[in-house]
Write a protein that holds these residues in place. Structure first.
Motif, mmCIF file in Angstrom:
data_model
loop_
_atom_site.group_PDB
_atom_site.id
_atom_site.type_symbol
_atom_site.label_atom_id
_atom_site.label_comp_id
_atom_site.label_asym_id
_atom_site.label_seq_id
_atom_site.Cartn_x
_atom_site.Cartn_y
_atom_site.Cartn_z
ATOM 1 N N HIS A 1 0.839 -1.200 0.000
ATOM 2 C CA HIS A 1 0.000 0.000 0.000
ATOM 3 C C HIS A 1 0.882 1.261 0.000
ATOM 4 N N LEU A 2 1.956 1.227 0.792
ATOM 5 C CA LEU A 2 2.891 2.362 0.810
ATOM 6 C C LEU A 2 3.508 2.572 -0.571
ATOM 7 N N LEU A 3 3.912 1.495 -1.233
ATOM 8 C CA LEU A 3 4.500 1.612 -2.577
ATOM 9 C C LEU A 3 3.495 2.203 -3.563
ATOM 10 N N GLN A 4 2.240 1.788 -3.468
ATOM 11 C CA GLN A 4 1.209 2.347 -4.354
ATOM 12 C C GLN A 4 1.015 3.834 -4.101
ATOM 13 N N GLN A 5 1.073 4.237 -2.833
ATOM 14 C CA GLN A 5 0.952 5.663 -2.509
ATOM 15 C C GLN A 5 2.105 6.464 -3.103
ATOM 16 N N GLU A 6 3.243 5.851 -3.204
ATOM 17 C CA GLU A 6 4.422 6.518 -3.759
ATOM 18 C C GLU A 6 4.536 6.320 -5.275
ATOM 19 N N HIS A 7 3.473 5.845 -5.912
ATOM 20 C CA HIS A 7 3.380 5.677 -7.368
ATOM 21 C C HIS A 7 4.299 4.580 -7.902
ATOM 22 N N VAL A 8 4.495 3.542 -7.115
ATOM 23 C CA VAL A 8 5.271 2.385 -7.551
ATOM 24 C C VAL A 8 4.276 1.259 -7.816
ATOM 25 N N GLN A 9 4.268 0.749 -9.065
ATOM 26 C CA GLN A 9 3.367 -0.334 -9.439
ATOM 27 C C GLN A 9 4.183 -1.512 -9.962
ATOM 28 N N PRO A 10 3.693 -2.734 -9.679
ATOM 29 C CA PRO A 10 4.402 -3.901 -10.226
ATOM 30 C C PRO A 10 4.194 -3.995 -11.737
ATOM 31 N N ILE A 11 5.186 -4.564 -12.428
ATOM 32 C CA ILE A 11 5.098 -4.785 -13.871
ATOM 33 C C ILE A 11 4.414 -6.120 -14.103
ATOM 34 N N GLU A 12 3.474 -6.125 -15.024
ATOM 35 C CA GLU A 12 2.744 -7.352 -15.367
ATOM 36 C C GLU A 12 3.708 -8.348 -16.006
ATOM 37 N N ALA A 13 3.886 -9.481 -15.342
ATOM 38 C CA ALA A 13 4.783 -10.509 -15.876
ATOM 39 C C ALA A 13 4.321 -11.875 -15.394
ATOM 40 N N THR A 14 3.103 -12.206 -15.717
ATOM 41 C CA THR A 14 2.584 -13.521 -15.331
ATOM 42 C C THR A 14 2.912 -14.530 -16.427
ATOM 43 N N VAL B 1 8.307 -16.207 -13.614
ATOM 44 C CA VAL B 1 8.824 -14.936 -13.110
ATOM 45 C C VAL B 1 9.817 -15.254 -11.999
ATOM 46 N N VAL B 2 11.069 -14.829 -12.186
ATOM 47 C CA VAL B 2 12.105 -15.062 -11.193
ATOM 48 C C VAL B 2 12.100 -13.953 -10.148
ATOM 49 N N GLU B 3 11.933 -12.700 -10.609
ATOM 50 C CA GLU B 3 11.902 -11.553 -9.710
ATOM 51 C C GLU B 3 10.953 -10.513 -10.277
ATOM 52 N N LYS B 4 10.046 -9.995 -9.440
ATOM 53 C CA LYS B 4 9.073 -9.002 -9.888
ATOM 54 C C LYS B 4 9.760 -7.710 -10.307
ATOM 55 N N GLY B 5 9.182 -7.059 -11.297
ATOM 56 C CA GLY B 5 9.674 -5.756 -11.725
ATOM 57 C C GLY B 5 8.717 -4.669 -11.275
ATOM 58 N N TYR B 6 9.199 -3.441 -11.225
ATOM 59 C CA TYR B 6 8.375 -2.328 -10.757
ATOM 60 C C TYR B 6 8.587 -1.097 -11.632
ATOM 61 N N ARG B 7 7.518 -0.294 -11.709
ATOM 62 C CA ARG B 7 7.557 0.998 -12.394
ATOM 63 C C ARG B 7 7.375 2.088 -11.356
ATOM 64 N N PHE B 8 8.005 3.214 -11.628
ATOM 65 C CA PHE B 8 7.820 4.389 -10.787
ATOM 66 C C PHE B 8 7.391 5.535 -11.689
ATOM 67 N N ARG B 9 6.166 5.975 -11.520
ATOM 68 C CA ARG B 9 5.579 7.052 -12.334
ATOM 69 C C ARG B 9 5.723 6.781 -13.831
ATOM 70 N N GLY B 10 5.488 5.553 -14.225
ATOM 71 C CA GLY B 10 5.495 5.195 -15.635
ATOM 72 C C GLY B 10 6.825 4.707 -16.176
ATOM 73 N N SER B 11 7.936 5.016 -15.521
ATOM 74 C CA SER B 11 9.227 4.547 -16.018
ATOM 75 C C SER B 11 9.668 3.332 -15.195
ATOM 76 N N VAL B 12 10.484 2.489 -15.829
ATOM 77 C CA VAL B 12 10.895 1.242 -15.186
ATOM 78 C C VAL B 12 11.871 1.546 -14.058
ATOM 79 N N LEU B 13 11.498 1.073 -12.871
ATOM 80 C CA LEU B 13 12.373 1.205 -11.705
ATOM 81 C C LEU B 13 13.276 -0.017 -11.620
ATOM 82 N N ARG B 14 12.686 -1.193 -11.872
ATOM 83 C CA ARG B 14 13.454 -2.433 -11.920
ATOM 84 C C ARG B 14 12.743 -3.359 -12.912
ATOM 85 N N PHE B 15 13.507 -3.936 -13.843
ATOM 86 C CA PHE B 15 12.948 -4.844 -14.834
ATOM 87 C C PHE B 15 12.504 -6.143 -14.146
ATOM 88 N N ALA B 16 11.452 -6.730 -14.669
ATOM 89 C CA ALA B 16 11.015 -8.044 -14.180
ATOM 90 C C ALA B 16 11.936 -9.094 -14.778
#
Length: 191
Positions: free
Chosen positions: A127-140, A170-185
């Motif tokens: 929830h904290l990550l979502q508040q800070e505009h961090v979303q997981p990258i879809e990689a199912t 998926v070995v490790e989840k990826g995340y976006r921060f405000r639309g740009s990739v923070l960490r690749f999945a």
């Protein structure tokens, strides 16, 4: 006598010729001197204009260097303030982890209660990550591989042709921060 009168004007012409030539030469010299003087004045004006432009350029460079320094300092201050704000929000989650660890050391805690506590902490953190505009990258599994979002760790052979070139695991989840990739999945793709 007629000859003398005719000769006299001729003598006059020859006598006046060098004076006219000298006079013409003096006029040309003074005209050349005036043109040269104009060129010198134009050159002096050009030097003054060049000095002014060089001064403006030097001042502009100094102003830009100061602007860049102030901008860098302001950006660093904002970055530090943002980091501090996020860390302050993380502290209650750390407190929850400490309480969960304290309760798991007690012998009467059930596995279900521990799992519920860990789930609560996980939910707070996401929830904290979502508040800070961090979303997981879809990689199912079954998702089309996208090199701009996914990093292929390896390839694995697949029996199903539909999974070729798609995410298998998926070995490790990826995340976006405000639309740009923070960490690749990190994913395994089918081959």
């Amino acid at each position: 006598m007629a000859e003398k009168t005719e000769q006299a004007p001729q003598d006059n012409k020859t006598h006046q010729g060098p004076d006219l030539a000298a006079s013409k030469h003096e006029e040309e010299a003074s005209a050349a001197s005036a043109a040269e003087q104009e060129r010198i004045e134009e050159l002096a004006k050009a030097y003054v204009a060049l000095a002014e432009v060089q001064d403006k350029y030097t001042r502009l460079c100094a102003e830009f260097a100061n602007f860049r320094r102030r901008s860098d300092e302001r950006a660093e201050t904002l970055r530090e303030a943002a980091n501090e704000a996020i860390l302050i929000k993380l502290l209650p989650i750390i407190d929850d982890f400490e309480r969960a660890l304290a309760t798991t050391t007690q012998s009467n805690t059930s596995a279900e209660a521990t799992q519920a506590g860990v789930r609560l902490i996980y939910d707070k953190l996401t929830h904290l990550l979502q508040q800070e505009h961090v979303q997981p990258i879809e990689a199912t599994p079954g998702t089309q591989f996208d090199a701009e979002l996914h990093q292929a760790v390896t390839q694995a052979p697949v029996a199903n042709e539909a999974l070729r070139g798609k995410v298998v695991e998926v070995v490790e989840k990826g995340y976006r921060f405000r639309g740009s990739v923070l960490r690749f999945a990190k994913v395994i793709i089918g081959s």
